[in-house]
Design an enzyme around this catalytic site. Structure first.
Site, mmCIF file in Angstrom:
data_model
loop_
_atom_site.group_PDB
_atom_site.id
_atom_site.type_symbol
_atom_site.label_atom_id
_atom_site.label_comp_id
_atom_site.label_asym_id
_atom_site.label_seq_id
_atom_site.Cartn_x
_atom_site.Cartn_y
_atom_site.Cartn_z
ATOM 1 N N GLY A 9 0.822 -1.197 0.000
ATOM 2 C CA GLY A 9 0.000 0.000 0.000
ATOM 3 C C GLY A 9 0.850 1.238 0.000
ATOM 4 O O GLY A 9 2.056 1.174 0.231
ATOM 5 N N PRO A 10 0.223 2.384 -0.251
ATOM 6 C CA PRO A 10 0.983 3.635 -0.294
ATOM 7 C C PRO A 10 1.553 3.983 1.077
ATOM 8 O O PRO A 10 1.088 3.439 2.087
ATOM 9 C CB PRO A 10 -0.053 4.664 -0.738
ATOM 10 C CG PRO A 10 -1.369 4.037 -0.542
ATOM 11 C CD PRO A 10 -1.199 2.574 -0.539
ATOM 12 N N GLY A 47 2.317 5.506 4.621
ATOM 13 C CA GLY A 47 1.493 6.129 5.645
ATOM 14 C C GLY A 47 0.128 5.512 5.839
ATOM 15 O O GLY A 47 -0.712 6.055 6.534
ATOM 16 N N LYS A 87 1.090 0.249 7.404
ATOM 17 C CA LYS A 87 1.619 -1.106 7.197
ATOM 18 C C LYS A 87 2.488 -1.532 8.374
ATOM 19 O O LYS A 87 2.322 -2.620 8.914
ATOM 20 C CB LYS A 87 2.428 -1.167 5.887
ATOM 21 C CG LYS A 87 1.599 -0.872 4.658
ATOM 22 C CD LYS A 87 2.408 -0.986 3.388
ATOM 23 C CE LYS A 87 3.481 0.053 3.252
ATOM 24 N NZ LYS A 87 2.971 1.437 3.200
ATOM 25 N N THR A 88 3.412 -0.657 8.749
ATOM 26 C CA THR A 88 4.283 -0.968 9.875
ATOM 27 C C THR A 88 3.454 -1.141 11.143
ATOM 28 O O THR A 88 3.656 -2.073 11.921
ATOM 29 C CB THR A 88 5.313 0.158 10.048
ATOM 30 O OG1 THR A 88 5.931 0.402 8.790
ATOM 31 C CG2 THR A 88 6.361 -0.210 11.063
ATOM 32 N N GLU A 109 -14.171 9.915 -13.989
ATOM 33 C CA GLU A 109 -14.478 8.529 -13.624
ATOM 34 C C GLU A 109 -15.855 8.109 -14.128
ATOM 35 O O GLU A 109 -16.027 6.982 -14.599
ATOM 36 C CB GLU A 109 -14.391 8.337 -12.102
ATOM 37 C CG GLU A 109 -12.990 8.522 -11.520
ATOM 38 C CD GLU A 109 -11.921 7.709 -12.216
ATOM 39 O OE1 GLU A 109 -12.233 6.604 -12.717
ATOM 40 O OE2 GLU A 109 -10.780 8.178 -12.310
ATOM 41 N N HIS A 111 -15.660 7.034 -17.712
ATOM 42 C CA HIS A 111 -15.286 5.632 -17.899
ATOM 43 C C HIS A 111 -16.492 4.722 -17.673
ATOM 44 O O HIS A 111 -16.797 3.842 -18.491
ATOM 45 C CB HIS A 111 -14.217 5.219 -16.868
ATOM 46 C CG HIS A 111 -12.854 5.784 -17.116
ATOM 47 N ND1 HIS A 111 -12.184 5.633 -18.306
ATOM 48 C CD2 HIS A 111 -12.011 6.467 -16.297
ATOM 49 C CE1 HIS A 111 -10.994 6.212 -18.209
ATOM 50 N NE2 HIS A 111 -10.862 6.739 -16.997
HETATM 51 P P1 ADP Z 1 3.458 2.815 6.564
HETATM 52 O O1 ADP Z 1 4.339 1.797 7.201
HETATM 53 O O2 ADP Z 1 2.315 2.219 5.803
HETATM 54 O O3 ADP Z 1 4.189 3.814 5.750
HETATM 55 P P2 ADP Z 1 3.024 3.532 9.278
HETATM 56 O O4 ADP Z 1 2.523 2.251 9.798
HETATM 57 O O5 ADP Z 1 4.437 3.844 9.551
HETATM 58 O O6 ADP Z 1 2.755 3.636 7.723
HETATM 59 O O7 ADP Z 1 2.088 4.704 9.805
HETATM 60 C C1 ADP Z 1 2.593 5.883 10.340
HETATM 61 C C2 ADP Z 1 1.677 6.422 11.390
HETATM 62 O O8 ADP Z 1 0.452 6.855 10.827
HETATM 63 C C3 ADP Z 1 1.291 5.396 12.419
HETATM 64 O O9 ADP Z 1 2.210 5.339 13.447
HETATM 65 C C4 ADP Z 1 -0.062 5.882 12.904
HETATM 66 O O10 ADP Z 1 0.084 6.873 13.895
HETATM 67 C C5 ADP Z 1 -0.628 6.565 11.698
HETATM 68 N N1 ADP Z 1 -1.557 5.684 10.979
HETATM 69 C C6 ADP Z 1 -1.407 5.222 9.717
HETATM 70 N N2 ADP Z 1 -2.447 4.450 9.366
HETATM 71 C C7 ADP Z 1 -3.270 4.390 10.429
HETATM 72 C C8 ADP Z 1 -4.509 3.722 10.691
HETATM 73 N N3 ADP Z 1 -5.105 2.961 9.754
HETATM 74 N N4 ADP Z 1 -5.062 3.878 11.896
HETATM 75 C C9 ADP Z 1 -4.469 4.640 12.833
HETATM 76 N N5 ADP Z 1 -3.314 5.270 12.664
HETATM 77 C C10 ADP Z 1 -2.699 5.174 11.471
HETATM 78 ZN ZN ZN Z 2 -9.120 7.500 -16.215
HETATM 79 MG MG MG Z 3 6.409 1.750 7.126
#
Ligand code: ADP
Ligand code: ZN
Ligand code: MG
Length: 608
Positions: A210-211, A213, A216-217, A432, A435
């Site tokens: 996924g994009p 933020g 994922k982490t 959209e 389309h």
């Molecule tokens: P990625 O690894 O996808 O780049 P992170 O897991 O590092 O993103 O997310 C960074 C921060 O953004 C997290 O520590 C959290 O505070 C916030 N965040 C991101 N997605 C969510 C979510 N779905 N629910 C709550 N907080 C989120």
């Molecule tokens: Zn298009």
């Molecule tokens: Mg990350």
């Protein structure tokens, strides 16, 4: 020495050898380069006149001649000075020195004592090295939770225990599909017997895609927290950055560690740094390739039921090596998309819990204002609002603070992290619907499943999803042509409604061109060329494109035919939209309001 693994025993002598080689290299470097610098003493340059005066005054103790200079030792009031001066042709000088009883042409004495020499030459470098060695060791151990440069072979690895920094699914908002997909893994970790009894194997590797933020982490941590198992976390770049040539060894050590702690979760963040496609031709980074190969080997090496589950995260799934994605490795992909309106509300609520609020916050309003924001951006917006409240001398956050911070972030944010303006959203909505409407008016096209103007992974500002009713293996010429029309529908809508065109169609254009070109060069759907193969080769295994195998003259004809085919499809799409202008307006207005609409809603309005 911990001799639990045979692997470990084999490895240690090699580590030791490296260690000694490095020590010898550093000692040599020290002796050849550093020591002469330290031993150099302060030498004063004087005039010849001063020199002779000093000789006459009886202050000169020793003199050493060379072809270019005269070095001498002078004692003045008990202080020793090392001096030098130029050579002057003076035959009287030796006689004069002789008379004064000065020892000349001898080596300059006063070399340091033997003890000091040995200490400087060998003691100091070893001391420095062992200090550095220990620092590095500490770093390695804490960073990757494995032996690192530990020559004693014992590995005091750091394990992330679940209670240390526990995250649960409650901390991750609005990613319900992902949570559902991961639930099975948690269940397996809690209850492996249930799966073993039936002979089922748990997936070894799950890739979070996924994009940036989207959490994922965070999600990986939450999975470990929910399952109450140790969590080994390492970022892909750590394999390559610290020690050249250690990447593969580190992978091995990491997996050794993990197997001992099973059941557990190993999380490899940003896996694309090591997992890029291995290209044919010239390899640019052997180190990375070895690390990747080692990772593949390790993943094959352990049995699925050992209880080690590997999670990995990436925002560039398209660059990953196909070997990583095959069954038995990262065969599961869990998508973490940018949140929609409801998702954004949920995420805002999670983060608003952490700050003090007085009044009831209008979460829905803020969520509506932030179409396209990622979870990380929303977390940031809440934090910015709290900072603003402090600046204003308040002790709680208000809706106004949040609104203000959204605006700051929109104004400051790059276009890439697109949070769209009203005007842009309107254009995207028409695009959209363009389309979707073309698709709906064709006969036999796949039904529209979902339309959204929430920006997506690929950089698309919205998308229209169609789902085939049955799986199709063969595509007719008619299907392919209709697909072209649908792809042209977005741009056509922009032109019909706004009488202008935007960059928003770049992805459509790329896809349309590829389809048109393939129709002509690969599938023999061209009137001019018929069944002539115009494209050959290409490694489907590694997903390489083929090469054109035609004369320049033919290539030009192919280009012309591609152009004409797309132009025809564009006109077709435009005709459809012009004939259905009212529906186009009505549907676009509805989409603009809802951001995401289902195929059912779409068909309902269309059928009214
Ligand atoms: P990625 O690894 O996808 O780049 P992170 O897991 O590092 O993103 O997310 C960074 C921060 O953004 C997290 O520590 C959290 O505070 C916030 N965040 C991101 N997605 C969510 C979510 N779905 N629910 C709550 N907080 C989120
Ligand atoms: Zn298009
Ligand atoms: Mg990350």
């Amino acid at each position: 020495m911990s001799n639990t693994g045979t692997n470990n025993q084999k490895k240690t002598p090699r580590n030791l050898l490296y260690y000694y080689l490095i020590v010898v290299a550093i000692v040599m470097f020290f002796n050849l380069a550093i020591l002469p610098m330290i031993m150099q003493r302060q030498v004063y340059t004087t005039t010849y006149y001063d020199f002779i005066n000093a000789v006459e005054a009886g202050e000169v103790k020793q003199v050493q001649f060379s072809s270019t200079e005269i070095n001498y030792v002078r004692e003045e009031k008990g202080q020793i000075y090392y001096c030098k001066t130029g050579v002057v042709d003076n035959p009287e000088l030796p006689k004069m020195l002789q008379e004064k009883g000065i020892n000349y042409a001898a080596e300059i004495p006063e070399t340091p004592s033997l003890f000091l020499t040995i200490l400087l030459q060998y003691g100091l470098p070893i001391l420095i090295f062992s200090f550095i060695g220990r620092q590095i060791n500490k770093n390695l151990v804490s960073k990757m939770g494995a032996g690192g440069l530990n020559i004693r072979g014992g590995s005091a690895a750091k394990v992330y225990e679940p209670d240390a920094d526990t995250k649960t699914f409650e901390d991750v908002a609005g990613q319900e599909e992902a949570k559902e997909a991961l639930q099975e893994i948690i269940d397996y970790l809690n209850n492996p017997k249930k799966y073993e009894a039936i002979g089922a194997q748990c997936p070894k590797g799950v890739l979070l895609v996924g994009p940036p933020g989207t959490g994922k982490t965070l999600m990986a941590k939450a999975v470990a927290g929910e399952a109450h198992v140790p969590f080994f976390s390492i970022s892909g770049s750590e394999f390559v950055e610290m020690f050249v040539g250690r990447g593969a060894a580190k992978v091995r050590e990491l997996f050794d560690q993990a197997e001992k702690k099973a059941p557990c979760i190993v999380f490899i963040d940003e896996i694309d740094t090591i997992g890029k496609k291995r290209d044919t031709g010239f390899s640019t980074n052997d180190e990375r390739e070895q690390t990747l190969n080692q990772l593949l080997t390790e993943m094959d090496g352990f049995e699925g039921n050992k209880g080690v589950i590997i999670l990995a995260a990436t925002n560039r799934p398209e660059v990953l090596d196909p070997a990583l994605l095959r069954p038995g490795r990262f065969d599961r992909q869990v998508r973490m998309e940018l949140p929609d309106l409801l998702g954004r509300e949920a995420i805002l609520n999670v983060h608003l819990k952490k700050v003090k609020t007085k009044e009831k916050i209008d979460v829905n309003l803020i969520a509506r204002m932030t179409a396209g924001a990622s979870g990380a951006q929303l977390a940031n917006i809440v934090n910015e609002a709290a900072l603003r409240a402090v600046r204003m001398g308040e002790n709680s956050v208000t809706t106004a603070d949040l609104e203000e911070s959204v605006e700051t972030i929109i104004a400051g944010a790059e276009k890439k992290n697109a949070i769209l303006s009203e005007k842009e959203k309107r254009i995207v909505a028409y695009h959209e619907i363009g389309h979707a409407l073309v698709a709906a008016k064709q006969s036999g096209s796949a039904p529209v499943q979902k339309i959204t103007i929430v920006p997506r992974t690929s950089g698309a500002l919205g998308y229209t999803m169609q789902v085939e009713e049955d799986e199709k293996s063969l595509i007719s010429k008619q299907d392919a042509y209709q697909r072209l029309e649908i792809l042209c529908g977005g741009r056509a809508a922009e032109e019909v409604v706004f009488d202008m065109i935007t960059t928003g169609a770049s992805n459509d254009i790329e896809k349309a061109t590829e389809i048109a070109r393939n129709m002509i060069t690969r599938y023999g759907m061209s009137d001019t060329f018929g069944m002539m193969a115009l494209q050959t080769g290409g490694n489907t295994y590694l997903g390489h494109q083929g090469q054109s195998s035609v004369s320049p003259e033919t290539a030009r004809l192919v280009d012309e035919e591609v152009r004409d085919l797309i132009a025809k499809a564009y006109q077709g799409a435009k005709d459809i939209l012009e004939n259905n202008r009212e529906k186009l307006d009505e549907l676009s207005a509805y989409l603009l309001e809802k951001e995401t609409i289902s195929g059912q809603e779409f068909m309902d309005i269309l059928g009214k």
